[in-house]
Design a protein around this motif. Structure first.
Motif, PDB file in Angstrom:
ATOM      1  N   THR A 111      29.343   9.725 -20.915  1.00  0.00           N
ATOM      2  CA  THR A 111      30.211  11.153 -20.506  1.00  0.00           C
ATOM      3  C   THR A 111      30.056  12.294 -22.605  1.00  0.00           C
ATOM      4  O   THR A 111      29.238  13.067 -22.316  1.00  0.00           O
ATOM      5  CB  THR A 111      31.486  10.870 -20.332  1.00  0.00           C
ATOM      6  N   GLN A 112      30.399  11.473 -23.164  1.00  0.00           N
ATOM      7  CA  GLN A 112      29.788  11.806 -24.180  1.00  0.00           C
ATOM      8  C   GLN A 112      27.710  12.605 -24.364  1.00  0.00           C
ATOM      9  O   GLN A 112      27.951  12.881 -25.570  1.00  0.00           O
ATOM     10  CB  GLN A 112      29.890  10.979 -25.342  1.00  0.00           C
ATOM     11  N   GLU A 113      27.683  12.246 -24.401  1.00  0.00           N
ATOM     12  CA  GLU A 113      26.028  12.292 -23.644  1.00  0.00           C
ATOM     13  C   GLU A 113      25.580  13.332 -23.390  1.00  0.00           C
ATOM     14  O   GLU A 113      24.195  14.242 -23.070  1.00  0.00           O
ATOM     15  CB  GLU A 113      24.856  10.707 -23.520  1.00  0.00           C
ATOM     16  N   ILE A 114      26.024  13.613 -22.689  1.00  0.00           N
ATOM     17  CA  ILE A 114      26.432  15.184 -21.376  1.00  0.00           C
ATOM     18  C   ILE A 114      27.063  16.698 -23.010  1.00  0.00           C
ATOM     19  O   ILE A 114      28.151  16.602 -23.321  1.00  0.00           O
ATOM     20  CB  ILE A 114      27.529  15.118 -20.670  1.00  0.00           C
ATOM     21  N   LYS A 115      25.788  17.333 -22.563  1.00  0.00           N
ATOM     22  CA  LYS A 115      25.948  18.688 -23.369  1.00  0.00           C
ATOM     23  C   LYS A 115      26.442  19.285 -21.797  1.00  0.00           C
ATOM     24  O   LYS A 115      25.900  19.677 -20.951  1.00  0.00           O
ATOM     25  CB  LYS A 115      24.950  19.006 -23.773  1.00  0.00           C
ATOM     26  N   ARG A 116      27.759  20.144 -21.881  1.00  0.00           N
ATOM     27  CA  ARG A 116      28.452  21.410 -21.068  1.00  0.00           C
ATOM     28  C   ARG A 116      28.404  22.386 -21.722  1.00  0.00           C
ATOM     29  O   ARG A 116      29.222  23.117 -23.060  1.00  0.00           O
ATOM     30  CB  ARG A 116      29.813  20.516 -21.272  1.00  0.00           C
ATOM     31  N   LEU A 141      21.323   5.474  -7.439  1.00  0.00           N
ATOM     32  CA  LEU A 141      22.466   6.495  -7.971  1.00  0.00           C
ATOM     33  C   LEU A 141      22.260   7.068  -6.300  1.00  0.00           C
ATOM     34  O   LEU A 141      23.123   8.045  -5.947  1.00  0.00           O
ATOM     35  CB  LEU A 141      21.702   7.673  -8.459  1.00  0.00           C
ATOM     36  N   GLU A 142      21.749   6.515  -5.720  1.00  0.00           N
ATOM     37  CA  GLU A 142      21.795   7.093  -3.786  1.00  0.00           C
ATOM     38  C   GLU A 142      23.472   7.264  -3.469  1.00  0.00           C
ATOM     39  O   GLU A 142      23.780   6.049  -3.364  1.00  0.00           O
ATOM     40  CB  GLU A 142      20.626   6.373  -2.924  1.00  0.00           C
ATOM     41  N   THR A 143      23.999   8.394  -3.154  1.00  0.00           N
ATOM     42  CA  THR A 143      25.247   7.681  -2.227  1.00  0.00           C
ATOM     43  C   THR A 143      25.207   8.042  -0.925  1.00  0.00           C
ATOM     44  O   THR A 143      26.535   7.728  -0.004  1.00  0.00           O
ATOM     45  CB  THR A 143      25.984   8.871  -2.740  1.00  0.00           C
ATOM     46  N   GLN A 159      29.789  10.436 -14.002  1.00  0.00           N
ATOM     47  CA  GLN A 159      29.634   9.269 -12.479  1.00  0.00           C
ATOM     48  C   GLN A 159      28.441   9.260 -11.640  1.00  0.00           C
ATOM     49  O   GLN A 159      27.750   8.381 -11.619  1.00  0.00           O
ATOM     50  CB  GLN A 159      31.031   8.888 -12.556  1.00  0.00           C
ATOM     51  N   VAL A 160      28.459  10.706 -12.025  1.00  0.00           N
ATOM     52  CA  VAL A 160      26.559  10.986 -10.718  1.00  0.00           C
ATOM     53  C   VAL A 160      25.639  10.873 -11.183  1.00  0.00           C
ATOM     54  O   VAL A 160      24.627   9.766 -10.601  1.00  0.00           O
ATOM     55  CB  VAL A 160      26.877  12.047 -10.184  1.00  0.00           C
TER      56      VAL A 160
END
Lengths: 103, 451
Positions: free
Chosen positions: A55-60, B362-364, A49-50
């Motif tokens: 979400t599924q594109e992020i590797k953690r 995206l700035e918060t 979200q940030v």
């Protein structure tokens, strides 16, 4: 209650290019208590979200040996493209550092 | 055992001269230094030029050529001239000629070239030999053909070929950061996982240790793994600093893809040998069935002109986004009208520095700063057109009111004329690999006796 910001509890959040098409963000937690807190309260969904990516594109990677949580994601814009705002990808870490952790 | 001396993370970043002397005294088998990467953006590859100053590059390279002579071993630079395109390799070769003459010492130089013909790469794409990596941009043959420069990233195989010429100095075009360090240990039969892993740890010099600015490190490769030792005063490698370096600029901290296979460090063991050195074992090299090399390409993306105004009036600072959006809309319509251009033939953007320039939408943080710099960025097909459009933007940045009723405002300008041409801008176009029958198929090697 005021929620803790990620950057206030960890040692360092850094971001950098991983090539022109990927951004990688390393959260150095400092010790295992903070590491556990970050692993348990910072969801991949929140990171998505940030940065406004799926979400599924992020590797953690949760790396207990180093007390590091690492995220890699497609760059918001290809490095150096007309709409890119950060050639080295180094300032994006601030967005995540300023985000609040769930209680 | 093979001993590799790495003077710095990149030529142009300087190195600790005292630590370098220690490295020479330790009798290295090779001195290896990286000359570039994509990290500074597409313009260097697009233009085929170096990021670093020639004067700085020459002083540091002269020091390394002297170190090579003193140590009596080869010296290799990878990704010469930031981007590794042929023009940047020639720039480096020219500097090398000058230094060889000044030092009065003839040297044999092997030049490994990595530039690819865009038309041949377009053909390879059509034949299915160029395939995308994750998050690759959409490309077609015409787009590949329009690149100003395309380079293939050489691996250890091509560096080995260059070493086999018996050259004193190897100037390599684009290589992977690791290949120049891994090649000799691999050639001499050191542990393959250890060779690639040690090369990854060493590619940024002393970034894998405390006192990272000092640059100089020594890596010993053997049959089981490698040992890394920083050489500057006060620089220490610990299992933590060494293992943490696998995170750096790497989307996967355990896997590193290279031509011919990949490195897996998930089972690597990091042990402190003493106060400054770390020993690493247990890294694995997994060979691939097909031999591929990564391609990098950049193409012109228009010509840019930048202009800026400062907003200091509190009401304008508070409403800067509304003001900027209104200007972009009205000025774009005027460009279409006066220059008879289609709306997709140019772009006008206003970035609000001090407000949302880092993150945009995206700035918060929503705070009102004291002042904001409104930076207008105009991109168009030609230099002249981008300046013409920037001049159409000028009256808005100078006098555009938030409402029709108010007195015409005037905003602060820093320069006269305010338009700053940026010349041609570039964009990265390829995140693809090229399949090769033989590792040298996309590369050429030439040997020069100079000095």
């Amino acid at each position: 209650m005021k929620l803790a910001r990620l950057g206030d509890i960890v040692q360092k959040v850094r971001s950098k290019n991983a090539g022109p098409f990927w951004l990688t963000i390393d959260i150095f937690c400092g010790d295992s208590d903070v590491y556990d807190q970050v692993v348990n309260t910072l969801s991949t969904r929140q990171v998505a979200q940030v940065f406004d990516v799926a979400t599924q594109e992020i590797k953690r990677f949760d790396i207990a040996d180093l007390n590091v949580v690492k995220f890699s994601l497609p760059r918001p814009f290809i490095q150096g493209a007309r709409m890119d705002r950060d050639i080295h990808g180094a300032s994006w870490a601030a967005l995540l550092a300023e985000s609040e952790l769930s209680p | 055992m093979v001993r590799v001396l790495v003077p710095s993370g990149a030529l142009g970043l300087n190195y600790d001269a005292v630590a370098l002397q220690r490295g020479i005294a330790a009798k290295p088998d090779i001195i290896a230094i990286d000359g570039g990467s994509t990290d500074s953006g597409p313009a260097y590859l697009g233009r085929g030029m170096s990021k670093y100053a020639r004067s700085s590059t020459k002083v540091e390279w002269a020091g390394l050529m002297q170190a090579r002579a003193d140590a009596g071993c080869p010296l290799v630079i990878g990704t010469a001239g930031t981007c590794g395109a042929d023009s940047a390799v020639d720039w480096m070769l020219d500097i090398t000629r000058e230094i060889a003459a000044e030092q009065g010492r003839p040297v044999k130089v092997a030049v490994l070239r990595s530039s690819q013909h865009p038309a041949e790469m377009a053909q390879a794409f059509t034949q299915g030999r160029v395939t995308p990596l994750p998050n690759a941009p959409d490309v077609d043959a015409a787009l590949i053909e329009s690149c100003s420069n395309i380079v293939a990233l050489a691996g250890a195989e091509q560096i080995t070929e260059a070493l086999n010429t018996g050259a004193d100095i190897i100037i390599a075009g684009r290589t992977t950061d690791t290949a120049i360090i891994a090649a000799l240990p691999l050639q001499r039969g050191c542990h393959a996982g250890g060779a690639w892993h040690g090369a990854k740890i060493g590619e940024c010099g002393a970034l894998c240790a405390t006192n990272p600015q000092s640059g100089v490190i020594l890596i010993d490769f053997d049959a089981e793994g490698f040992t890394v030792t920083p050489l500057a005063d006060g620089a220490k490698a610990t299992p933590h600093t060494v293992s943490a370096h696998m995170l750096y600029e790497n989307s996967d901290p355990f896997i590193l893809h290279e031509p011919g296979g990949y490195l897996d460090v998930s089972k690597a063991k990091y042990q402190p040998l003493n106060d400054t050195s770390v020993r690493v074992t247990g890294s694995e090299w997994v060979p691939s069935e097909r031999y591929t090399v990564k391609l990098e390409g950049a193409r012109g993306a228009g010509f840019q002109t930048v202009t800026m105004a400062l907003l200091r009036d509190e009401r304008y600072v508070q409403n800067a986004q509304i003001w900027a959006d209104d200007i972009v809309g009205k000025c774009s319509a005027k460009v279409v009208d006066r220059l008879h251009l289609k709306s997709d033939a140019f772009s006008i953007e206003i970035r609000l520095l001090g407000h949302s320039a880092s993150f945009g939408m995206l700035e918060t943080k929503q705070i009102t700063p004291t002042e904001i710099c409104a930076m207008g960025i105009v991109t168009a097909k030609s230099e002249g057109l981008s300046q013409e459009i920037a001049k159409l933007l000028n009256p808005y940045l100078l006098h555009h009111p938030l409402t029709q009723e108010e007195e015409v405002p005037t905003f602060a300008f820093l320069f006269s004329p305010p338009e700053m041409p940026r010349g041609e801008v570039f964009e990265f176009t390829l995140n693809h690999v090229l399949q090769l029958e033989n590792p040298m198929d996309a590369f050429t090697l030439e040997v020069h006796e100079i000095g």
